[in-house]
Design a protein around this motif. Structure first.
Motif, PDB file in Angstrom:
ATOM      1  N   ALA A 146       0.823  -1.212   0.000  1.00  0.00           N
ATOM      2  CA  ALA A 146       0.000   0.000   0.000  1.00  0.00           C
ATOM      3  C   ALA A 146       0.852   1.255   0.000  1.00  0.00           C
ATOM      4  O   ALA A 146       0.388   2.344  -0.375  1.00  0.00           O
ATOM      5  CB  ALA A 146      -0.931  -0.013   1.219  1.00  0.00           C
ATOM      6  N   ASP A 147       2.100   1.129   0.430  1.00  0.00           N
ATOM      7  CA  ASP A 147       2.981   2.299   0.490  1.00  0.00           C
ATOM      8  C   ASP A 147       3.827   2.469  -0.767  1.00  0.00           C
ATOM      9  O   ASP A 147       4.748   3.290  -0.791  1.00  0.00           O
ATOM     10  CB  ASP A 147       3.887   2.198   1.727  1.00  0.00           C
ATOM     11  CG  ASP A 147       3.083   2.300   3.015  1.00  0.00           C
ATOM     12  OD1 ASP A 147       2.042   2.992   3.005  1.00  0.00           O
ATOM     13  OD2 ASP A 147       3.478   1.669   4.010  1.00  0.00           O
ATOM     14  N   VAL A 148       3.573   1.659  -1.779  1.00  0.00           N
ATOM     15  CA  VAL A 148       4.271   1.785  -3.056  1.00  0.00           C
ATOM     16  C   VAL A 148       3.259   2.246  -4.104  1.00  0.00           C
ATOM     17  O   VAL A 148       2.110   1.782  -4.114  1.00  0.00           O
ATOM     18  CB  VAL A 148       4.874   0.424  -3.508  1.00  0.00           C
ATOM     19  CG1 VAL A 148       5.604   0.573  -4.837  1.00  0.00           C
ATOM     20  CG2 VAL A 148       5.809  -0.136  -2.439  1.00  0.00           C
ATOM     21  N   SER A 149       3.676   3.147  -4.958  1.00  0.00           N
ATOM     22  CA  SER A 149       2.799   3.577  -6.058  1.00  0.00           C
ATOM     23  C   SER A 149       3.040   2.642  -7.246  1.00  0.00           C
ATOM     24  O   SER A 149       4.093   2.698  -7.887  1.00  0.00           O
ATOM     25  CB  SER A 149       3.130   5.030  -6.434  1.00  0.00           C
ATOM     26  OG  SER A 149       2.454   5.378  -7.619  1.00  0.00           O
ATOM     27  N   VAL A 150       2.087   1.759  -7.487  1.00  0.00           N
ATOM     28  CA  VAL A 150       2.213   0.810  -8.603  1.00  0.00           C
ATOM     29  C   VAL A 150       1.473   1.390  -9.803  1.00  0.00           C
ATOM     30  O   VAL A 150       0.264   1.663  -9.720  1.00  0.00           O
ATOM     31  CB  VAL A 150       1.635  -0.572  -8.230  1.00  0.00           C
ATOM     32  CG1 VAL A 150       1.782  -1.542  -9.411  1.00  0.00           C
ATOM     33  CG2 VAL A 150       2.333  -1.127  -6.993  1.00  0.00           C
ATOM     34  N   VAL A 151       2.192   1.585 -10.894  1.00  0.00           N
ATOM     35  CA  VAL A 151       1.559   2.119 -12.102  1.00  0.00           C
ATOM     36  C   VAL A 151       1.501   1.025 -13.164  1.00  0.00           C
ATOM     37  O   VAL A 151       2.339   0.135 -13.201  1.00  0.00           O
ATOM     38  CB  VAL A 151       2.308   3.357 -12.659  1.00  0.00           C
ATOM     39  CG1 VAL A 151       2.256   4.491 -11.673  1.00  0.00           C
ATOM     40  CG2 VAL A 151       3.747   3.023 -13.014  1.00  0.00           C
TER      41      VAL A 151
END
Ligand code: SF4
Ligand code: SF4
Length: 379
Positions: free
Chosen positions: A270-275
């Motif tokens: 949840a603390d990583v921005s996955v694009v």
């Protein structure tokens, strides 16, 4: 600051499909021009664990390497492909890995340079937590930019081979063996890997997760089709995403736990921005962890070696052994002898690093868990 990891589906090693997917994945994290300037010498640090064919899923696939070479060249960089496989860091040994893994062909087709520099130098690392200096190949230190290209795999000792583990290959050849002796306890070895990461600081990592390896990785597991390519400037965040994607417990992975302890990640997806794609789009099921027992961190931290060795898996050479001696030469504790044309492990000396299992070209070494480990269900 939240790190960004791009995640894209790619279910084939068709070169055009891979080239398009790699380009997209890198574009989503800023584009290759963000990482490579014209005229720079760019090391593509691939995973060439040993001489093995691309379909064995041990080494970074040549289609992924070729796609990165093309991007680097388009940005005006000079691409150099290199790694230090297990075993001696010599021309003959490395040539075997280049040829069998398809890297030689990539170089011939693209004009990329293959590394033939086998020198080493000492790099000071005053900020290192447990390693204040390292022996590093000059093929790494001579590069202006390092781009890492790991393969998504399990690992008997560290639990996971990814962006944080691949940089162990910057330590040349058999010098690596000494680091296993120095850090036999997996939590300390994981800490050392994070020290290497913070020393080398790859600008970009692109992971080959199209066909990964589960079970007894990093070399004796089974190919597992995940169908993913990942890219990020943050190797730790990339590993958090990759491990979560295949259903591994991030905290069971030693270098990631070390990274959590240092505040480099929370370990939470949840603390990583996955694009790009969502993880749910892959719906990975049945990916098997490396069932060696070394992931039982809590137990490891409490127990001494004597008890630990009653729980975690130990190496045994089976009848497939051809007495080639590779495991003997790569054992950090000199715990292996060839007896009656078969490797014999002295388990009283063995530190359970599994280098022998990793480098055996015949897949002749089994990792057998003792009865207590099986009884306790330790994984
Ligand atoms: S166990 Fe594997 S690496 Fe060791 S001697 Fe036998 S075949 Fe060679
Ligand atoms: S016998 Fe194998 S697992 Fe044990 S110390 Fe030697 S290389 Fe490592």
């Amino acid at each position: 600051m939240t790190s960004t990891v791009s995640l894209i589906k790619c279910t084939t090693y068709d070169e055009r499909a891979v080239a398009g997917a790699v380009r997209q994945a890198v574009d989503w994290v800023g584009g290759i021009e963000k990482y490579v300037q014209p005229g720079q010498r760019v090391l593509l640090k691939v995973n060439l664990l040993r001489a093995s064919a691309p379909d064995e899923a041990i080494c970074t696939h040549p289609a992924v390497i070729k796609a990165l070479v093309t991007l680097v060249q388009e940005a005006g960089g000079h691409a150099v492909i290199g790694d230090s496989p297990g075993g001696p860091f010599t021309r003959g040994w490395v040539r075997g890995a280049y040829d069998k893994s398809g890297v030689t062909q990539v170089a011939e087709e693209t004009g990329a340079e293959l590394n033939w520099d086998f020198g080493q130098t000492h790099l000071a690392h005053p900020e290192g937590k447990i390693v204040k200096g390292l022996e590093v190949g000059t093929y790494v230190t001579n590069a202006d930019v390092v781009i890492a290209l790991p393969k998504l795999k399990t690992h008997g000792f560290m639990q996971f081979t990814g962006a944080t583990k691949i940089l162990f290959g910057v330590i040349p050849g058999t010098v690596k063996i000494g680091y296993h002796s120095k850090f036999p306890e997996p939590a300390r070895f994981g800490e050392m890997l994070i020290d290497i990461l913070t020393l080398i600081r790859p600008a970009l990592t692109v992971m080959d997760g199209i066909v990964a390896m589960d079970g007894q990785g990093p070399s004796a597991g089974d190919p597992f089709r995940v169908g993913a390519l990942l890219a990020s400037a943050d190797a730790v965040a990339l590993d958090v995403v990759a491990a979560t994607l295949v259903g591994l417990d991030v905290r069971s992975i030693y270098p990631l736990q070390a990274a959590i302890d240092r505040g480099l990640t929370t370990g939470k997806i949840a603390d990583v921005s996955v694009v790009g794609e969502t993880l749910d789009a892959f719906a990975i099921q049945g990916f098997r962890a490396a069932a060696t027992g070394t992931s039982s961190r809590g137990i490891f931290n409490l127990l001494g070696d004597v008890v630990r060795h009653q729980i975690v898996a130990a190496p045994y050479a089976t009848e497939k052994c051809v007495a080639c001696g590779i495991c003997v030469r790569n054992c950090p504790e000199q715990a292996i002898m060839i007896v009656d044309k078969r490797a014999r492990m002295d388990l009283s000396k063995c530190i359970r690093c599994y280098c022998c299992h990793e480098f055996c070209p015949e897949r002749a070494i089994e990792l057998r868990k003792p009865w207590l480990g099986r009884l306790l269900g330790v994984v």
